[in-house]
Design an enzyme around this catalytic site. Structure first.
Site, PDB file in Angstrom:
ATOM      1  N   GLY A  16       0.901  -1.230  -0.019  1.00  0.00           N
ATOM      2  CA  GLY A  16      -0.036   0.113   0.054  1.00  0.00           C
ATOM      3  C   GLY A  16       0.958   1.282  -0.165  1.00  0.00           C
ATOM      4  O   GLY A  16       2.259   1.035  -0.065  1.00  0.00           O
ATOM      5  N   GLY A  21       5.013   7.549   1.811  1.00  0.00           N
ATOM      6  CA  GLY A  21       5.813   6.531   1.117  1.00  0.00           C
ATOM      7  C   GLY A  21       4.858   5.360   0.495  1.00  0.00           C
ATOM      8  O   GLY A  21       3.603   5.344   0.840  1.00  0.00           O
ATOM      9  N   THR A  22       5.729   4.473   0.401  1.00  0.00           N
ATOM     10  CA  THR A  22       5.178   3.099  -0.058  1.00  0.00           C
ATOM     11  C   THR A  22       5.617   1.994   0.405  1.00  0.00           C
ATOM     12  O   THR A  22       6.787   1.870   0.668  1.00  0.00           O
ATOM     13  CB  THR A  22       5.436   2.975  -1.956  1.00  0.00           C
ATOM     14  N   LYS A  38       9.262   0.025   3.639  1.00  0.00           N
ATOM     15  CA  LYS A  38       8.715   1.182   3.475  1.00  0.00           C
ATOM     16  C   LYS A  38       9.768   2.267   3.065  1.00  0.00           C
ATOM     17  O   LYS A  38      10.653   2.437   3.488  1.00  0.00           O
ATOM     18  CB  LYS A  38       7.984   1.902   4.866  1.00  0.00           C
ATOM     19  N   ASP A 242       0.997  10.994  15.145  1.00  0.00           N
ATOM     20  CA  ASP A 242       0.279  10.834  13.956  1.00  0.00           C
ATOM     21  C   ASP A 242      -0.661   9.486  14.538  1.00  0.00           C
ATOM     22  O   ASP A 242      -0.920   8.690  13.676  1.00  0.00           O
ATOM     23  CB  ASP A 242       0.870  10.437  12.850  1.00  0.00           C
TER      24      ASP A 242
HETATM   25  N1  LIG Z   1       4.849  -3.639   8.867  1.00  0.00           N
HETATM   26  C1  LIG Z   1       3.726  -3.718   8.154  1.00  0.00           C
HETATM   27  N2  LIG Z   1       3.289  -4.776   7.928  1.00  0.00           N
HETATM   28  C2  LIG Z   1       2.134  -5.095   7.043  1.00  0.00           C
HETATM   29  N3  LIG Z   1       1.402  -4.160   6.558  1.00  0.00           N
HETATM   30  C3  LIG Z   1       1.959  -2.730   6.339  1.00  0.00           C
HETATM   31  C4  LIG Z   1       2.931  -2.570   7.328  1.00  0.00           C
HETATM   32  N4  LIG Z   1       3.233  -1.405   7.239  1.00  0.00           N
HETATM   33  C5  LIG Z   1       2.548  -0.670   6.614  1.00  0.00           C
HETATM   34  N5  LIG Z   1       1.477  -1.838   6.177  1.00  0.00           N
HETATM   35  C6  LIG Z   1       0.491  -1.509   5.132  1.00  0.00           C
HETATM   36  O1  LIG Z   1       0.941  -0.715   3.914  1.00  0.00           O
HETATM   37  C7  LIG Z   1      -0.109   0.037   3.797  1.00  0.00           C
HETATM   38  C8  LIG Z   1       0.651   1.429   3.590  1.00  0.00           C
HETATM   39  O2  LIG Z   1       1.228   2.011   4.825  1.00  0.00           O
HETATM   40  P1  LIG Z   1       1.581   3.216   5.019  1.00  0.00           P
HETATM   41  O3  LIG Z   1       2.056   3.467   6.469  1.00  0.00           O
HETATM   42  O4  LIG Z   1       2.262   3.807   3.943  1.00  0.00           O
HETATM   43  O5  LIG Z   1       0.094   4.067   4.925  1.00  0.00           O
HETATM   44  P2  LIG Z   1      -0.924   4.378   5.730  1.00  0.00           P
HETATM   45  O6  LIG Z   1      -0.451   4.052   7.289  1.00  0.00           O
HETATM   46  O7  LIG Z   1      -2.268   3.877   5.055  1.00  0.00           O
HETATM   47  O8  LIG Z   1      -1.204   6.130   5.603  1.00  0.00           O
HETATM   48  P3  LIG Z   1      -0.089   7.151   6.052  1.00  0.00           P
HETATM   49  O9  LIG Z   1       1.343   6.642   6.168  1.00  0.00           O
HETATM   50  O10 LIG Z   1      -0.269   8.190   5.226  1.00  0.00           O
HETATM   51  O11 LIG Z   1      -0.553   7.376   7.603  1.00  0.00           O
HETATM   52  C9  LIG Z   1      -1.176   0.173   4.816  1.00  0.00           C
HETATM   53  O12 LIG Z   1      -2.204  -0.637   4.113  1.00  0.00           O
HETATM   54  C10 LIG Z   1      -0.618  -0.731   5.831  1.00  0.00           C
HETATM   55  O13 LIG Z   1      -1.572  -1.472   6.395  1.00  0.00           O
END
Ligand SMILES: Nc1ncnc2c1ncn2[C@@H]1O[C@H](COP(=O)(O)OP(=O)(O)OP(=O)(O)O)[C@@H](O)[C@H]1O
Length: 378
Positions: A16, A21-22, A38, A242
């Protein structure tokens, strides 16, 4: 296009993208263990000195270790952007975990089904069984319920109230379902009469779902674990900045992980802004002192926890607004509607905790996450 390799990690798929970031599912080239990787994007990472500073600061996160805080294993640079390698959480965000049944069919099963399909369909390049493929068993999350989701809030053309000097600002997290989009904002039910008791059959059913004992048990258990995580990061001098349901994940064993802690701090300057003048944090969860660029501490996260608790108990945020400025004015100047007026059968003790967390003055809130833990346990 999906990068094949980042550092020593083989990228399998995109999990996601968020505002900063991604996130990729990847395999550690040495151990073959699945990880989440990430890669940061955005202005702070386009400045190479800032990116290196960020990387040094990320390295400190690898020292943290707590069962309710996502583990950061490694850091590095990919195409001049810093990246973090984290524990891969097979689970749901708190928002999806506590989704109402009616919304659960819209959110979680789709995501879970896709994941399960991947586990059946995907195979490694050599035809072998892929590692690191989601295989979580949805039955762990069988009973569901949600808070409402609003779109994203973009605040570019607005003027901030009070001492917010650097308007217009953009929220750092500009693609997050936890925030509001004035251009795409569906008023939640009861918006026109926020204090009115529920009257329609639909709203009565919604309240029943919100108050389901099984859901309340999950909610309490999850928030106690969030308090433990917050107590730990605060003791290490970090402020999350956050905290919101999408930054909290719950795994198959119902173990909670706090995600993205510290990221906001590292991506912001002292006044909470990114290098390109966007505000760090998600607007709906921001404490008054965050809006006012005042010094932050652990109590700022406790305010955000109050927003999360209020939302999960009522199905709506404590402050409704059509624009960022409207939201900021309400957060700074008005009291949230009494929680028990919106959900008369909510646990009164939890309602008290939520209101105390939402006090404008940090001194009037609970002072530590440990205190909140105690109050939630009563
Ligand atoms: N350690 C992880 N294990 C599994 N999934 C993850 C992990 N970190 C992030 N994700 C998943 O990846 C996706 C993108 O995460 P990301 O942290 O970039 O965005 P977010 O938390 O949805 O938004 P933002 O960073 O803008 O608060 C999300 O759906 C999140 O659930």
């Amino acid at each position: 296009m999906l990068p094949k390799v980042i550092g020593g990690y083989r990228v399998l798929e995109t999990l996601g993208s968020g505002g900063v970031g991604t996130v990729y599912r990847a395999l550690d080239g040495q151990t073959s263990e699945p990880v989440a990787l990430k890669v940061l994007s955005g202005a702070p990472t386009r400045d190479s000195r800032a990116a290196r500073r960020l990387l040094r600061e990320f390295e400190t996160l690898t020292d943290l270790s707590h069962p309710n805080v996502v583990k950061v294993y490694d850091t590095g640079m990919f195409q001049s952007s810093p990246y973090l390698v984290m524990e891969l959480i097979e689970g749901l965000t708190l928002r999806d975990y506590l989704a109402l049944k009616s919304e659960a069919s819209r959110v979680s099963p789709v995501r879970a089904k896709a994941s399960l399909e991947r586990s059946e369909d995907e195979s490694g390049e050599d035809g072998s069984e892929p590692s690191g493929v989601l295989k979580f068993d949805l039955s762990a999350f069988a009973e569901e319920s949600p808070s409402e989701e609003c779109g994203v809030m973009r605040s570019g053309s607005t003027e901030a109230p009070g001492r917010m000097s650097r308007a217009p600002v953009e929220p750092w997290l500009d693609s997050d379902s936890d925030d509001l989009d004035p251009l795409d904002f569906e008023p939640p039910e009861d918006r026109t009469r926020p204090h009115a008791p529920p009257e329609t059959r639909e709203s009565v059913l919604r309240l029943e779902e919100l108050n389901r004992p099984e859901r309340m048990g999950r909610l309490k258990d999850s928030l106690l674990q969030v308090c433990e995580a917050l107590a730990y990061i605060h003791a290490h001098g970090l402020v999350h900045r956050d905290l919101k349901p999408s930054n909290i994940m719950v795994d198959e064993d119902r173990q909670v992980r706090l995600m993205d802690f510290g990221l906001a701090k590292f991506l912001a300057d002292d006044a909470g802004m990114t290098l390109d003048g966007r505000m760090v944090g998600t607007l709906r969860y921001m404490a008054p002192e965050q809006i006012l660029d005042e010094p932050l501490d652990g109590r700022t996260d406790l305010y955000s926890l109050g927003v999360v608790l209020y939302e999960l108990l009522t199905g709506r945020p404590p402050f409704d607004a059509k624009s960022p400025v409207d939201l900021w004015h309400k957060v700074l100047e008005t009291e949230p509607p009494p929680l028990l007026a919106l959900n008369p059968r909510a646990d009164p003790q939890l309602a008290r905790v939520a209101h105390r967390l939402l006090r404008k003055e940090p001194d009037d809130r609970f002072q530590t996450a440990e205190e909140v833990y105690e109050a939630l346990s009563e």
